[in-house]
Scaffold this motif. Structure first.
Motif, PDB file in Angstrom:
ATOM      1  N   GLY A  46      -6.148  -5.800   1.325  1.00  0.00           N
ATOM      2  CA  GLY A  46      -6.906  -6.541   0.329  1.00  0.00           C
ATOM      3  C   GLY A  46      -6.136  -7.716  -0.240  1.00  0.00           C
ATOM      4  O   GLY A  46      -6.726  -8.745  -0.600  1.00  0.00           O
ATOM      5  N   THR A  47      -4.804  -7.584  -0.313  1.00  0.00           N
ATOM      6  CA  THR A  47      -3.963  -8.692  -0.789  1.00  0.00           C
ATOM      7  C   THR A  47      -4.038  -9.867   0.174  1.00  0.00           C
ATOM      8  O   THR A  47      -4.135 -11.029  -0.238  1.00  0.00           O
ATOM      9  N   ILE A  48      -4.002  -9.569   1.475  1.00  0.00           N
ATOM     10  CA  ILE A  48      -4.107 -10.626   2.488  1.00  0.00           C
ATOM     11  C   ILE A  48      -5.476 -11.298   2.420  1.00  0.00           C
ATOM     12  O   ILE A  48      -5.589 -12.528   2.473  1.00  0.00           O
ATOM     13  N   LEU A  49      -6.535 -10.508   2.287  1.00  0.00           N
ATOM     14  CA  LEU A  49      -7.887 -11.069   2.191  1.00  0.00           C
ATOM     15  C   LEU A  49      -8.010 -11.984   0.972  1.00  0.00           C
ATOM     16  O   LEU A  49      -8.643 -13.044   1.032  1.00  0.00           O
ATOM     17  N   LYS A  50      -7.408 -11.578  -0.131  1.00  0.00           N
ATOM     18  CA  LYS A  50      -7.464 -12.380  -1.355  1.00  0.00           C
ATOM     19  C   LYS A  50      -6.743 -13.707  -1.162  1.00  0.00           C
ATOM     20  O   LYS A  50      -7.219 -14.762  -1.599  1.00  0.00           O
ATOM     21  N   MET A  51      -5.597 -13.698  -0.484  1.00  0.00           N
ATOM     22  CA  MET A  51      -4.860 -14.930  -0.228  1.00  0.00           C
ATOM     23  C   MET A  51      -5.643 -15.858   0.712  1.00  0.00           C
ATOM     24  O   MET A  51      -5.643 -17.080   0.540  1.00  0.00           O
ATOM     25  N   ILE A  52      -6.292 -15.264   1.710  1.00  0.00           N
ATOM     26  CA  ILE A  52      -7.117 -16.052   2.630  1.00  0.00           C
ATOM     27  C   ILE A  52      -8.217 -16.774   1.865  1.00  0.00           C
ATOM     28  O   ILE A  52      -8.466 -17.971   2.059  1.00  0.00           O
ATOM     29  N   ASN A 105       0.859  -1.177   0.000  1.00  0.00           N
ATOM     30  CA  ASN A 105       0.000   0.000   0.000  1.00  0.00           C
ATOM     31  C   ASN A 105       0.904   1.239   0.000  1.00  0.00           C
ATOM     32  O   ASN A 105       2.127   1.126  -0.055  1.00  0.00           O
ATOM     33  N   ILE A 106       0.298   2.416   0.088  1.00  0.00           N
ATOM     34  CA  ILE A 106       1.102   3.634  -0.012  1.00  0.00           C
ATOM     35  C   ILE A 106       2.037   3.812   1.189  1.00  0.00           C
ATOM     36  O   ILE A 106       3.010   4.566   1.111  1.00  0.00           O
TER      37      ILE A 106
END
Length: 347
Positions: free
Chosen positions: A34-40, A26-27
């Motif tokens: 969101g990347t972590i949620l997608k991996m989960i 992120n910035i």
């Protein structure tokens, strides 16, 4: 014999790992929530789909129905390896519960820490007929208490999912930058945001419907924009309340991901996020609410220390009502955490 009268499948678990790259950041430089949620979700999808195809002749793919509260216990850093472990912990006739844990590993020192925990619920949809829900192979439980606790979780999430499905909420229209300067800071209208996305093949499963993880990543992006506009500081995801997937979104649909501030405490802010799907090619089908959730964000200074959150200014009766509902969720979560801490100290 009924399939669920003779359990035969052991508890199953998988682990997927990958290093966090600069394009995951992120910035602020840490890994995007969101990347972590997608991996989960990817780990949950893999294990539940494998399990649902372990018995029977008709193949299926697991569709995400609900994600229980997800806490971001520690930020993931670029260069660390994310280990996502998923385990099937309960099966109903048409539902699978998957418990997921995320661990960050510093590959230079070998140090590890837990960053996330989540529970996800999937239903198996037939490959040949996406509207057909198939039965789930049962699992063996270590004892009756484990099975009973799983049944209670299943009944609770089922009731909550049905209740949330009845609450459609308002449509949040995209706001252009010039209009934002006419709004008073720290109001709902000032920070509310929308993202419009055309669903393409890379977003979808073999069924042609959007992956749950793709949707969650977009929702987290919008929630982060709302939080940043409200605070004008660096913000990070602290937790996500139950994400409910009400209806499937097909390839070629246009989705509008909308977010608005609902509640602020001294150190956190709650953002309501929902996804509306618009089948623009088919005139016979209307826009519908597909997903809804509440995201909690915190504001951090340059050293990663929490900052105070500007108080949300409510202007309408609906905004005041949503604020009080958010306050109730905040107090319930706070009381639950205090109870869990007390239980740990007494062990």
């Amino acid at each position: 014999m009924d399939q669920h009268s003779a359990p035969f499948c052991p508890l199953r678990a998988i682990q997927i790992s990958r290093i966090m790259r600069p394009d995951d950041a992120n910035i602020a430089g840490s890994v995007h929530g969101g990347t972590i949620l997608k991996m989960i979700e990817e780990a949950g999808f893999i294990i539940s789909t494998r399990h649902c195809n372990s018995q029977g002749e008709e193949h299926s793919m697991a569709a995400l129905a609900r994600v229980e509260r997800t806490d971001f216990l520690s930020p993931m850093c670029i260069g660390e390896v994310a280990h996502v472990s998923a385990e099937i912990t309960y099966t109903a006739k048409h539902s699978v519960e998957v418990q997921v844990q995320v661990i960050a590993e510093n590959i230079l020192t070998g140090d590890k820490r837990i960053t996330n925990r989540a529970s996800l619920w999937y239903v198996p949809l037939s490959i040949r007929n996406v509207d057909k829900v198939l039965e789930v192979p049962p699992i063996e439980y270590t004892d009756t208490e484990q099975e009973e606790n799983g049944r209670k979780r299943y009944e609770a999430q089922k009731l909550e999912r049905l209740a949330t499905k009845q609450k459609n909420g308002d449509v949040i229209l995209p706001m252009i930058s010039l209009d934002r300067h006419t709004k008073e800071p720290h109001t709902v209208n000032f920070s509310q945001s929308s993202l419009i996305h055309l669903v393409g093949p890379s977003d979808c499963t073999l069924h042609g419907f959007v992956h749950g993880g793709v949707t969650m990543k977009l929702m987290d992006e919008v929630a982060g924009i709302v939080a940043a506009r409200h605070c004008k500081t660096n913000v990070v995801t602290a937790s996500v309340d139950a994400i409910n997937f009400h209806r499937k979104i097909q390839k070629g649909f246009v989705i509008t991901v909308s977010g608005r501030m609902t509640f602020t405490s001294n150190k956190s802010m709650e953002i309501e996020v929902f996804v509306d799907a618009d089948p623009i090619v088919e005139d016979t089908r209307e826009r519908f609410r597909a997903v809804s959730a509440y995201f909690t964000y915190v504001s951090l200074d340059e050293k990663g220390k929490p900052l105070s959150i500007p108080e949300l200014k409510t202007e309408t009766e609906d905004e005041k009502k949503r604020f009080e509902e958010g306050k109730m969720r905040y107090l319930q979560t706070k009381a639950k955490r205090q109870s869990e801490k007390l239980a740990l100290t007494q062990q």
